[in-house]
Design a protein around this motif. Structure first.
Motif, short mmCIF file in Angstrom:
data_model
loop_
_atom_site.label_atom_id
_atom_site.label_comp_id
_atom_site.label_asym_id
_atom_site.label_seq_id
_atom_site.Cartn_x
_atom_site.Cartn_y
_atom_site.Cartn_z
N CYS A 84 71.58 8.46 41.37
CA CYS A 84 72.26 8.92 42.59
C CYS A 84 72.46 10.44 42.54
O CYS A 84 72.30 11.12 43.56
N GLN A 85 72.79 10.94 41.34
CA GLN A 85 72.95 12.40 41.22
C GLN A 85 71.63 13.12 41.51
O GLN A 85 71.59 14.13 42.20
N LEU A 86 70.56 12.56 40.98
CA LEU A 86 69.25 13.19 41.21
C LEU A 86 68.88 13.15 42.69
O LEU A 86 68.34 14.11 43.24
N LEU A 87 69.21 12.04 43.34
CA LEU A 87 68.89 11.93 44.77
C LEU A 87 69.72 12.91 45.60
O LEU A 87 69.27 13.40 46.63
N GLU A 88 70.92 13.21 45.11
CA GLU A 88 71.74 14.22 45.81
C GLU A 88 71.06 15.59 45.75
O GLU A 88 70.97 16.30 46.74
N VAL A 89 70.57 15.91 44.54
CA VAL A 89 69.90 17.21 44.37
C VAL A 89 68.65 17.28 45.27
O VAL A 89 68.40 18.29 45.93
N LEU A 90 67.91 16.18 45.29
CA LEU A 90 66.68 16.16 46.11
C LEU A 90 67.01 16.26 47.60
O LEU A 90 66.30 16.92 48.36
N ILE A 138 63.00 6.28 43.24
CA ILE A 138 62.92 7.14 42.05
C ILE A 138 62.92 6.23 40.81
O ILE A 138 63.55 5.18 40.82
N THR A 139 62.18 6.65 39.79
CA THR A 139 62.11 5.85 38.55
C THR A 139 62.56 6.72 37.39
O THR A 139 62.17 7.88 37.28
N LEU A 140 63.37 6.12 36.52
CA LEU A 140 63.80 6.81 35.29
C LEU A 140 63.18 6.06 34.13
O LEU A 140 63.41 4.85 33.97
N LEU A 141 62.41 6.76 33.33
CA LEU A 141 61.70 6.08 32.25
C LEU A 141 62.14 6.61 30.89
O LEU A 141 62.11 7.82 30.65
N LEU A 142 62.53 5.69 30.04
CA LEU A 142 62.89 6.04 28.67
C LEU A 142 61.75 5.54 27.81
O LEU A 142 61.36 4.39 27.91
#
Ligand SMILES: O=C(O)CCC(=O)C(=O)O
Ligand SMILES: [Fe+2]
Length: 279
Positions: A84-90, A138-142
């Protein structure tokens, strides 16, 4: 225990976890792996839906090893926050209000997929995961330190290996993020290669919109054309993607069969013994 090591031990020992998943999960696995394909991916997966919370079905979550559920819940929550934080920045980068992208997702879904790629004796003959784009926002990959993820920016002419960085996530935009940004944020094609020395583990957390969320660019800049002809629901967008992928897979399979058939025909003309063609 470090979450990756925790999962790695699970996968490496091939514990009861796989047995705890029933047909429901298996059908999801098959849905993801394009049954029309001539070559299957060199991977095993465990997948579960973690958001929305009301849709969690704990009876389908493995209860072994002890601690799995608590660790997984925490992990899912933290990744939802990060996404959600990343989507805010985008959103801000698009000149929109902070919440624009999360609002467009209506009620965000989260699906976690643990990918285990066993060692492969002939890695040149296969892929851990075939070339694709992720469908969601969005995808977060570890990933562990083995490496194998590759991405392309030029339609597959050059593949770039995404080197693992300890403790870091790889973030990539899916089709939904691509459409909402009217193509400004790219949904990069990616794939996973395997190797003969080590197995590999990665955990992909997919942040998807609700199935009935409307997919259409949030902002179309002057002089730009919309990347979509018409608004549609995410469920419809996904359905179209899957049927296109299945069609493509069938065509690839057919082309391969035709190549094989042509080789057989040619060998007949050359009078070559059939064993030599397949040697
Ligand atoms: O394992 C990887 O590096 C890639 C995984 C991935 O792309 C996926 O699960 O969609
Ligand atoms: Fe992916």
């Amino acid at each position: 225990m470090n979450f990756v090591i925790f999962l790695f031990l699970l996968a490496e020992r091939n514990l009861q976890i796989w047995q705890n998943f029933d047909l429901y999960y298996l059908s999801l696995i098959f849905d993801d792996s394009l049954q029309g394909e001539a070559v299957q991916d060199w991977r095993e997966i465990v997948t579960y839906f973690s958001y929305p919370i009301r849709a969690r079905d704990y009876s389908r979550w493995p209860d072994k090893p002890e601690g799995w559920i608590a660790v997984t819940e925490k992990y899912s929550e933290k990744l939802m926050e990060l996404a959600c934080q990343l989507l805010e920045v985008l959103s801000e980068a698009m000149g929109l209000e902070k919440e624009a992208l999360t609002k467009a997702c209506v009620d965000m879904d989260q699906k976690v997929v643990v990918n285990f790629y066993p060692k492969c004796p002939q890695p040149d003959l296969t892929l851990g995961l075939k070339r694709h784009t992720d469908p969601g926002t969005i995808t977060l990959l570890l990933q562990d330190q083995v490496g194998g993820l590759q991405a392309t920016r030029d339609n597959g002419k050059t593949w770039i290996t995404v080197q693992p960085v300890e403790g870091a996530f790889v973030v990539n935009l899916g089709d939904h993020g691509h459409f909402l940004s009217n193509g400004r944020f790219k949904n990069a094609d990616h794939q996973a290669v395997v190797n003969s020395n080590s197995s590999r583990l990665s955990i992909a957390t997919f942040q998807n919109p609700a199935p009935d969320a409307i997919v259409y660019p949030l902002k179309i800049r002057e002089g730009e054309k919309a990347v979509l002809d018409e608004p549609m629901t995410f469920a419809e967008m996904y359905r179209r993607k899957m049927s296109k992928d299945i069609e493509l897979a069938k065509l690839k399979k057919l082309a391969k069969e035709q190549d094989l058939q042509a080789a057989v025909e040619k060998a007949k003309l050359d009078d070559k013994p059939i064993e030599q063609i397949f040697a």
